[in-house]
Design an enzyme around this catalytic site. Structure first.
Site, short mmCIF file in Angstrom:
data_model
loop_
_atom_site.label_atom_id
_atom_site.label_comp_id
_atom_site.label_asym_id
_atom_site.label_seq_id
_atom_site.Cartn_x
_atom_site.Cartn_y
_atom_site.Cartn_z
N LYS A 14 45.27 149.29 -52.88
CA LYS A 14 46.17 148.61 -51.96
C LYS A 14 47.41 149.48 -51.76
CE LYS A 14 47.30 143.69 -51.59
NZ LYS A 14 47.69 142.53 -52.40
C1 E4P Z 1 47.88 139.56 -50.56
O1 E4P Z 1 47.16 140.46 -50.87
C2 E4P Z 1 49.12 139.19 -51.29
O2 E4P Z 1 48.88 139.43 -52.65
C3 E4P Z 1 49.46 137.74 -51.16
O3 E4P Z 1 48.60 137.06 -50.27
C4 E4P Z 1 50.91 137.47 -51.00
O4 E4P Z 1 51.10 136.09 -50.91
P1 E4P Z 1 52.53 135.39 -51.08
O5 E4P Z 1 53.27 135.55 -49.81
O6 E4P Z 1 52.19 133.95 -51.34
O7 E4P Z 1 53.19 136.06 -52.25
#
Ligand code: E4P
Length: 219
Positions: free
Chosen positions: A83
């Site tokens: 990522k």
């Molecule tokens: C996606 O890969 C992120 O880890 C995640 O969906 C972030 O979500 P949040 O806005 O609830 O922290």
């Protein structure tokens, strides 16, 4: 539509993987911190629980260090998906890694133009954050619809991974648009199974079944 769980909690991942309905896992530095576990150890354990992609995020901001971190992360297991943030260095890293056959999830996407760039960089997944978008007065679902349209216009292979999902309506709307993947906290996935009329219906059927005095042989 594929379902990923957005967590580094092993118990939750195991429970959902056991349903046979889980297609992958996404983590981020905040979720790793919440798990209290060593990043490499917990990522390795998660990779052993699911066959699908497990996103593990680099924390460097420059391309060279991102590549070095990715090198460590992609050795963990074949289903690791690196990522990277949606920055110039992140996309440069994405291009390099995907050209080498490594899956990449480009994260923190908040505009359709950013998603276009991620696709041009060969991203396996792009992660538009709908919840955070909504929180800031924008329309998260409009963003998903725009990205879907652009990717369809040009036939990009990059999968739209809807992230920062807060509730089942986000999942429904993403599915109606045709997004490829939804990554959700465990509570949202579990919420998808529930309906008050299903519970009421089971209650009624069981009450009537009781009256028959019968049982279904189980062996
Ligand atoms: C996606 O890969 C992120 O880890 C995640 O969906 C972030 O979500 P949040 O806005 O609830 O922290």
């Amino acid at each position: 539509m594929k379902f990923f769980v957005d967590t580094a909690d092993i118990a939750d991942i195991k429970e959902l993987a056991d349903t046979g309905l889980l297609d992958g896992v996404t983590t981020n530095p905040s979720l790793i911190a919440k798990s209290g576990r060593d990043f490499i150890d917990v990522t390795r354990e998660i990779c052993g629980l699911v066959d699908g992609p497990v996103s593990a995020e680099v924390v460097a901001l420059d391309h060279d260090t991102m590549m070095k971190e990715a090198e460590t992360l992609r050795k963990i297991a074949d289903n690791v998906c690196i990522k990277v943030p949606l920055t110039i260095d992140g996309l440069k890293t994405c291009k390099k890694l995907t050209s080498e056959g490594t899956m990449v999830n480009v994260t923190l996407c908040f505009s359709a133009n950013q998603a276009l760039l991620a696709a041009k960089a060969g991203a396996t997944f792009v992660s538009p954050f709908v919840g955070r978008h909504d929180d800031n007065g924008f329309d998260g679902m409009e963003l998903i619809a725009d990205i879907f349209q652009i990717y369809s216009n040009y036939g990009f292979d990059t999968e739209i991974l809807v992230a920062s999902i807060r509730n089942p309506v986000h999942v429904l709307q993403s599915a109606l648009i045709g997004a490829d993947v939804a990554t959700m906290p465990p509570s949202v996935i579990k919420g998808l199974f529930k309906h008050v009329l299903t519970e009421k219906g089971i209650e009624g059927f069981l009450a009537d079944w009781e009256k028959t005095g019968q049982s279904i042989p189980t062996s």
